[in-house]
Design an enzyme around this catalytic site. Structure first.
Site, short mmCIF file in Angstrom:
data_model
loop_
_atom_site.label_atom_id
_atom_site.label_comp_id
_atom_site.label_asym_id
_atom_site.label_seq_id
_atom_site.Cartn_x
_atom_site.Cartn_y
_atom_site.Cartn_z
N ALA A 179 1.23 -1.16 -0.28
CA ALA A 179 -0.19 -0.33 0.25
C ALA A 179 0.77 1.23 -0.28
CB ALA A 179 -0.86 0.23 0.85
N ILE A 182 3.05 3.44 -5.31
CA ILE A 182 2.80 2.86 -6.70
C ILE A 182 0.59 1.66 -6.52
CG2 ILE A 182 3.13 1.20 -8.35
CD1 ILE A 182 5.87 2.13 -8.24
N GLY A 270 8.34 -1.89 -4.02
CA GLY A 270 9.40 -0.79 -3.53
C GLY A 270 10.13 -1.13 -5.06
N ARG A 271 11.06 0.11 -5.01
CA ARG A 271 12.53 0.08 -6.35
C ARG A 271 13.40 -0.35 -6.04
NH1 ARG A 271 9.92 1.58 -10.78
NH2 ARG A 271 12.14 1.85 -11.34
N HIS A 443 -10.37 33.86 -3.50
CA HIS A 443 -11.30 33.43 -3.59
C HIS A 443 -12.08 33.35 -4.64
CE1 HIS A 443 -14.35 31.98 -1.07
NE2 HIS A 443 -15.49 33.21 -1.45
P1 NAI Z 1 7.12 2.11 -1.65
O1 NAI Z 1 8.03 1.53 -0.66
O2 NAI Z 1 6.14 3.56 -2.11
O3 NAI Z 1 5.60 1.32 -0.79
C1 NAI Z 1 5.90 -0.48 -0.65
C2 NAI Z 1 5.08 -1.28 0.27
O4 NAI Z 1 4.80 -2.90 0.05
C3 NAI Z 1 5.16 -0.86 1.86
O5 NAI Z 1 3.90 -0.25 1.76
C4 NAI Z 1 5.68 -1.84 2.05
O6 NAI Z 1 5.30 -1.90 3.48
C5 NAI Z 1 4.50 -2.94 1.18
N1 NAI Z 1 5.04 -4.43 1.14
C6 NAI Z 1 6.28 -4.43 1.00
N2 NAI Z 1 7.12 -5.87 1.18
C7 NAI Z 1 5.69 -6.62 1.77
C8 NAI Z 1 5.30 -7.87 1.46
N3 NAI Z 1 6.28 -8.67 2.03
N4 NAI Z 1 3.73 -7.76 1.67
C9 NAI Z 1 2.80 -6.79 2.14
N5 NAI Z 1 3.43 -5.89 1.82
C10 NAI Z 1 4.38 -5.57 1.35
O7 NAI Z 1 7.20 1.16 -3.09
P2 NAI Z 1 6.32 1.61 -4.54
O8 NAI Z 1 5.23 1.95 -4.41
O9 NAI Z 1 6.45 0.37 -5.22
O10 NAI Z 1 7.18 2.96 -4.62
C11 NAI Z 1 8.46 2.35 -5.44
C12 NAI Z 1 9.12 3.50 -5.58
O11 NAI Z 1 8.80 4.92 -6.59
C13 NAI Z 1 8.80 4.80 -4.22
O12 NAI Z 1 9.93 5.26 -3.89
C14 NAI Z 1 7.83 5.81 -4.78
O13 NAI Z 1 7.88 6.96 -3.77
C15 NAI Z 1 8.47 6.05 -6.30
N6 NAI Z 1 7.04 6.63 -6.63
C16 NAI Z 1 6.35 7.81 -6.28
C17 NAI Z 1 5.27 7.90 -7.34
C18 NAI Z 1 4.75 9.66 -6.91
O14 NAI Z 1 5.82 10.36 -6.08
N7 NAI Z 1 3.64 9.91 -7.05
C19 NAI Z 1 5.12 7.09 -8.23
C20 NAI Z 1 5.00 6.14 -8.24
C21 NAI Z 1 6.77 5.74 -7.52
#
Ligand code: NAI
Length: 464
Positions: A179, A182, A270-271, A443
């Site tokens: 959650a 992404i 994550g990445r 406003h």
């Molecule tokens: P994220 O690090 O934001 O979230 C990954 C989630 O997966 C965490 O909540 C974590 O607790 C959960 N998780 C990990 N292992 C797990 C497991 N075994 N079972 C269940 N849950 C688990 O990573 P995300 O969403 O993949 O994004 C990657 C990167 O890309 C981040 O650094 C994000 O900031 C960046 N990004 C930024 C965007 C934006 O600025 N709008 C858009 C898309 C990506």
């Protein structure tokens, strides 16, 4: 072979911005990029295509839920998925083409292919070796999966964000692992398209690390939109058949094992930095324990003339953080003083409502023992937000209790990602909550809620 002042490896937001700034500063610059188009993950398979799908599905949601209330009667639009994807690709094409234009305009050479660094001062692409005074590693990141989970974007059953942007059809049931940003952005796209979306998250709150008030409100609003959440669940593996998948997870609270069925599983856990094939180990470039390129305060690695920026180094994996580092490292290489203020980097989630944050959270500041004031204002008191059915979020501004200096903010509401910048500017200038409160705000705008939150740090808001 040409001699360059700078060769940048990678044409994502970090690399292409750095190259343009280098060229503007009079450095002879080339960029090595192996993709068919410029712009890296962000423009090709990340920020930009996801925003196109978020935009299209937001309009669908409005048509289905709010049009009739506004007196707009008639059948809701039906989804032509092929056309929606083609619109998305068109947006991508316009943006990647735009970078190519900027390269030509700034006389930056695009060396097509994948780079290795045989030695400091040399970049090898295919059989060609280019000489250069400086190298900037801006090679970005790739999705990191979980043990026991194999991603296959071509099959379209267990996918990462790249696969999720191009699914052959809209799944009936989608399970999202993670959650984070992404998972929630793409999860909400498919929920709006009619998929039954379940998000399985390891932690007890969504978007780990974010303000706790935002986490609660955000989850409630996403649930209202149809997303389901399984919290405190550790995914241990995914099994697939030809057309379906089963996500196996264990609930942390009682160690019980569960299975979640899905047509498509999106792995969004994550990445990790992408530095494969660059030859960094052979060069002796120091890395962190988490596989990031180690740099000093000026983005220099331990090898003379080799710099690194963006997702490949320490810090939040955000396009704009990479851009700032790209510009700053260009200044450093040109003998100037590049600087990035890491205390003022906004983070935005482009769901509806949007979520935007900057600076420290209330919990972080309290843990530091800092005396703070918190000004919170609900969009229920904002006329403009109510007119677009988005009165449920809020602006939360945190200021130092004694000096009134703004230390952080979180917004959940309409256009939060744009509104956060007024707070960023205030923070850059060391501004106080009173500075924001005394600034005239037009406003009716959503931004009035920021002013009201600032007023809440002082004598009190008007509309609450
Ligand atoms: P994220 O690090 O934001 O979230 C990954 C989630 O997966 C965490 O909540 C974590 O607790 C959960 N998780 C990990 N292992 C797990 C497991 N075994 N079972 C269940 N849950 C688990 O990573 P995300 O969403 O993949 O994004 C990657 C990167 O890309 C981040 O650094 C994000 O900031 C960046 N990004 C930024 C965007 C934006 O600025 N709008 C858009 C898309 C990506």
């Amino acid at each position: 072979m040409s001699n360059y002042d700078v060769i940048v490896i990678g044409a994502g937001p970090g690399g292409y911005v750095s190259a343009i700034r280098c060229a503007q500063l009079g450095l002879k610059t080339a960029v090595v990029e192996g993709r068919e188009t410029l712009g890296g993950t962000c423009l090709n398979v990340g920020c930009i295509p996801s925003k196109a799908l978020l935009n299209a599905t937001h309009h669908l949601h409005e048509a289905e839920h709010n049009f009739a209330t506004m007196g707009l009667k008639g059948k809701s639009p039906s989804v032509d998925w092929k056309q929606m994807k083609s619109y998305k690709q068109d947006v991508v094409g316009q943006n990647t083409g735009g970078i190519e234009f900027l390269f030509k305009k700034n006389k930056i050479d695009w060396i097509k292919g994948w780079a290795t660094i045989p030695a400091a001062g040399q970049v090898k692409v295919g059989d060609d070796i280019y000489q250069t005074k400086n190298i900037v590693i801006a090679s970005g990141s790739v999705p990191s999966s979980l043990p026991g989970v194999e991603i296959d974007n071509d099959k379209g059953i267990v996918v990462d964000s790249t696969g999720a942007l191009d699914l052959p059809k809209i799944p009936k049931k989608m399970t999202v692992i993670g959650a984070g940003v992404i998972g929630l952005e793409l999860g909400s796209v498919y929920a709006r398209l009619g998929s039954e979306v379940t998000v399985v998250e390891y932690m007890d709150a969504i978007t780990p690390g974010m303000d706790a008030d935002v986490q609660r409100t955000f989850k409630r609003l996403l649930e209202k939109q149809g997303l389901k959440f399984v919290m405190g669940a550790a995914v241990s593996g995914v099994e697939t058949t030809k057309t379906k998948a089963k996500v196996n997870y264990t609930l942390k609270k009682d160690d019980s094992a569960h299975v979640q069925d899905a047509d498509v599983v999106l792995v969004a856990t994550g990445r990790k930095p992408f530095v494969d094939g660059l030859g960094l180990a052979e060069l002796g470039v120091e890395m962190t324990e988490r596989g990031q390129v180690k740099t000093d305060a000026h983005w220099a690695t331990n090898v003379n003339g080799i710099y690194a920026i963006g997702d490949a180094i320490v810090g939040p994996m955000l396009a704009h953080k990479a851009e700032d580092e790209g510009m700053a490292v260009a200044e450093v290489m040109a003998g100037k003083h590049g600087h990035v203020n890491y205390d003022v980097i906004p983070g935005v989630i482009y769901t509806s409502p949007e979520v935007a944050t900057v600076g420290k959270t209330e919990a972080e500041l309290k843990a530091e023992g800092r005396k703070i004031k918190v000004g919170k204002f609900s969009f229920m008191g904002n006329a403009r937000a109510k007119a677009v059915f988005q009165g449920e979020g809020f602006v939360k501004l945190i200021a130092d209790a004694e000096t009134d200096r703004v230390l952080g903010a979180a917004i959940i509401g309409p256009a939060a990602g744009d509104m956060i910048h007024e707070i960023c500017v205030a923070m850059e200038f060391g501004g106080s909550a009173q500075d924001i409160a005394m600034t005239c705000h037009a406003h009716p705008t959503y931004s009035e809620a920021v002013r009201e939150a600032a007023l809440s740090c002082g004598d009190g808001p008007i509309h609450a």
